[in-house]
Scaffold this motif. Structure first.
Motif, mmCIF file in Angstrom:
data_model
loop_
_atom_site.group_PDB
_atom_site.id
_atom_site.type_symbol
_atom_site.label_atom_id
_atom_site.label_comp_id
_atom_site.label_asym_id
_atom_site.label_seq_id
_atom_site.Cartn_x
_atom_site.Cartn_y
_atom_site.Cartn_z
ATOM 1 N N UNK A 146 -58.868 -65.792 10.600
ATOM 2 C CA UNK A 146 -59.640 -66.967 11.020
ATOM 3 C C UNK A 146 -60.013 -66.773 12.479
ATOM 4 N N UNK A 147 -61.314 -66.733 12.772
ATOM 5 C CA UNK A 147 -61.770 -66.337 14.104
ATOM 6 C C UNK A 147 -62.953 -67.172 14.594
ATOM 7 N N UNK A 148 -63.112 -67.248 15.925
ATOM 8 C CA UNK A 148 -64.323 -67.884 16.469
ATOM 9 C C UNK A 148 -65.520 -66.951 16.315
ATOM 10 N N UNK A 149 -66.689 -67.553 16.119
ATOM 11 C CA UNK A 149 -67.930 -66.790 16.054
ATOM 12 C C UNK A 149 -68.671 -66.881 17.388
ATOM 13 N N UNK A 150 -69.519 -65.908 17.632
ATOM 14 C CA UNK A 150 -70.330 -65.937 18.853
ATOM 15 C C UNK A 150 -71.180 -67.186 18.901
ATOM 16 N N UNK A 151 -71.799 -67.534 17.777
ATOM 17 C CA UNK A 151 -72.484 -68.805 17.631
ATOM 18 C C UNK A 151 -73.764 -68.937 18.446
ATOM 19 N N UNK A 152 -74.395 -70.121 18.344
ATOM 20 C CA UNK A 152 -75.654 -70.369 19.049
ATOM 21 C C UNK A 152 -75.437 -70.652 20.532
ATOM 22 N N UNK A 153 -76.515 -70.943 21.230
ATOM 23 C CA UNK A 153 -76.495 -71.032 22.701
ATOM 24 C C UNK A 153 -75.550 -72.106 23.224
ATOM 25 N N UNK A 154 -75.433 -73.250 22.514
ATOM 26 C CA UNK A 154 -74.609 -74.325 23.048
ATOM 27 C C UNK A 154 -73.124 -73.970 23.027
ATOM 28 N N UNK A 155 -72.710 -73.122 22.086
ATOM 29 C CA UNK A 155 -71.326 -72.657 22.086
ATOM 30 C C UNK A 155 -71.079 -71.724 23.269
ATOM 31 N N UNK A 156 -72.033 -70.884 23.539
ATOM 32 C CA UNK A 156 -71.898 -69.973 24.678
ATOM 33 C C UNK A 156 -71.907 -70.757 25.992
ATOM 34 N N UNK A 157 -72.681 -71.832 26.031
ATOM 35 C CA UNK A 157 -72.713 -72.680 27.212
ATOM 36 C C UNK A 157 -71.362 -73.367 27.422
ATOM 37 N N UNK A 158 -70.772 -73.860 26.324
ATOM 38 C CA UNK A 158 -69.448 -74.488 26.395
ATOM 39 C C UNK A 158 -68.413 -73.492 26.915
ATOM 40 N N UNK A 159 -68.454 -72.274 26.410
ATOM 41 C CA UNK A 159 -67.509 -71.254 26.868
ATOM 42 C C UNK A 159 -67.727 -70.909 28.335
ATOM 43 N N UNK A 160 -68.987 -70.918 28.755
ATOM 44 C CA UNK A 160 -69.298 -70.608 30.153
ATOM 45 C C UNK A 160 -68.673 -71.632 31.100
#
Length: 243
Positions: A153-167
């Motif tokens: 069970x893993x996180x996906x790279x996902x769309x831009x808003x997920x990357x923004x949250x991680x940033x």
């Protein structure tokens, strides 16, 4: 092992030693937004039998937190070797261990202290994206020498808003984490057909407000799995080769 890779391993170890020393908990946003991801992972593991290797469990080992899995161990349906790179995590887990569940300090890239050929199942939740996937898979394949079941069970790279949250939330993760891509999932070519289920799209937004709703989860399932948009929109995935 290069000095750069050794530094990466030490960074991971230090991060999680600090995390477990401070008894840091999983952020609530994960529990609300990925409720079914946690539940389905444990439910899948109940289908397994035999010697099991759990990778990178920390204090979040499903075998410490799920009564059905505890019962499987107590009934000798499975025997679990649970590894983590954090000495603090393993020390704390050892205090909670019971017969049939053993915690070991181990680097998943090496597996020096595990008799991998006797393993029937390999499991992990939120661990593969911390690893050098190619190195991990090459080493695991060399050492197993037989077919085995896996559930990850893993996180996906996902769309831009997920990357923004991680940033904007760098302190809750290590700098070398690598949320998975479809190409990463395709590298798991062990026996059997790989099955995937995606999680976390609409539920992600509402999780920030502490809201969990089964209707939102059903909509997510429709969009991500039935309409097959998960590879583009999902926050997380479960992939396995169980029949």
């Amino acid at each position: 092992m290069s000095s750069k890779f050794k530094a990466r391993i030490n960074n991971e170890k230090n991060f999680h030693n600090i995390r477990f020393s401070n008894n840091q908990k999983i952020p609530k946003v994960y529990k609300y937004g990925l409720y079914n991801w946690y539940k389905d992972y444990c439910n899948l593991i109940t289908k397994t039998r035999g010697n099991t290797l759990e990778i990178g469990s920390g204090l979040e080992s499903c075998f410490l937190n799920d009564d059905n899995l505890k019962n499987k161990i107590m009934n000798a349906d499975i025997r679990v070797f649970s590894i983590d790179i954090s000495e603090i995590a393993v020390k704390n887990c050892q205090e909670l261990a019971f017969p049939g569940l053993k915690f070991i300090v181990e680097d998943a890239h090496e597996l020096k202290n595990i008799e991998v050929k006797k393993i029937d199942n390999v499991l992990g939740r939120g661990i593969i994206h911390h690893l050098d996937i190619n190195l991990f898979l090459n080493n695991l394949t060399k050492k197993t020498g037989k077919k085995f079941y896996y559930v990850f069970a893993e996180p996906m790279k996902g769309p831009f808003y997920l990357r923004l949250y991680r940033f904007f939330t760098p302190n809750i993760r290590t700098k070398d984490e690598h949320p998975l891509t479809i190409n990463d999932l395709d590298k798991f070519r062990f026996s059997g057909i790989q099955k995937r289920k995606y999680y976390g799209f609409i539920t992600l937004f509402f999780s920030f407000f502490g809201i969990r709703n089964k209707y939102l989860e059903n909509i997510d399932d429709l969009l991500l799995n039935k309409l097959k948009l998960g590879r583009f929109l999902a926050w997380a995935v479960i992939f396995h080769n169980l029949s």
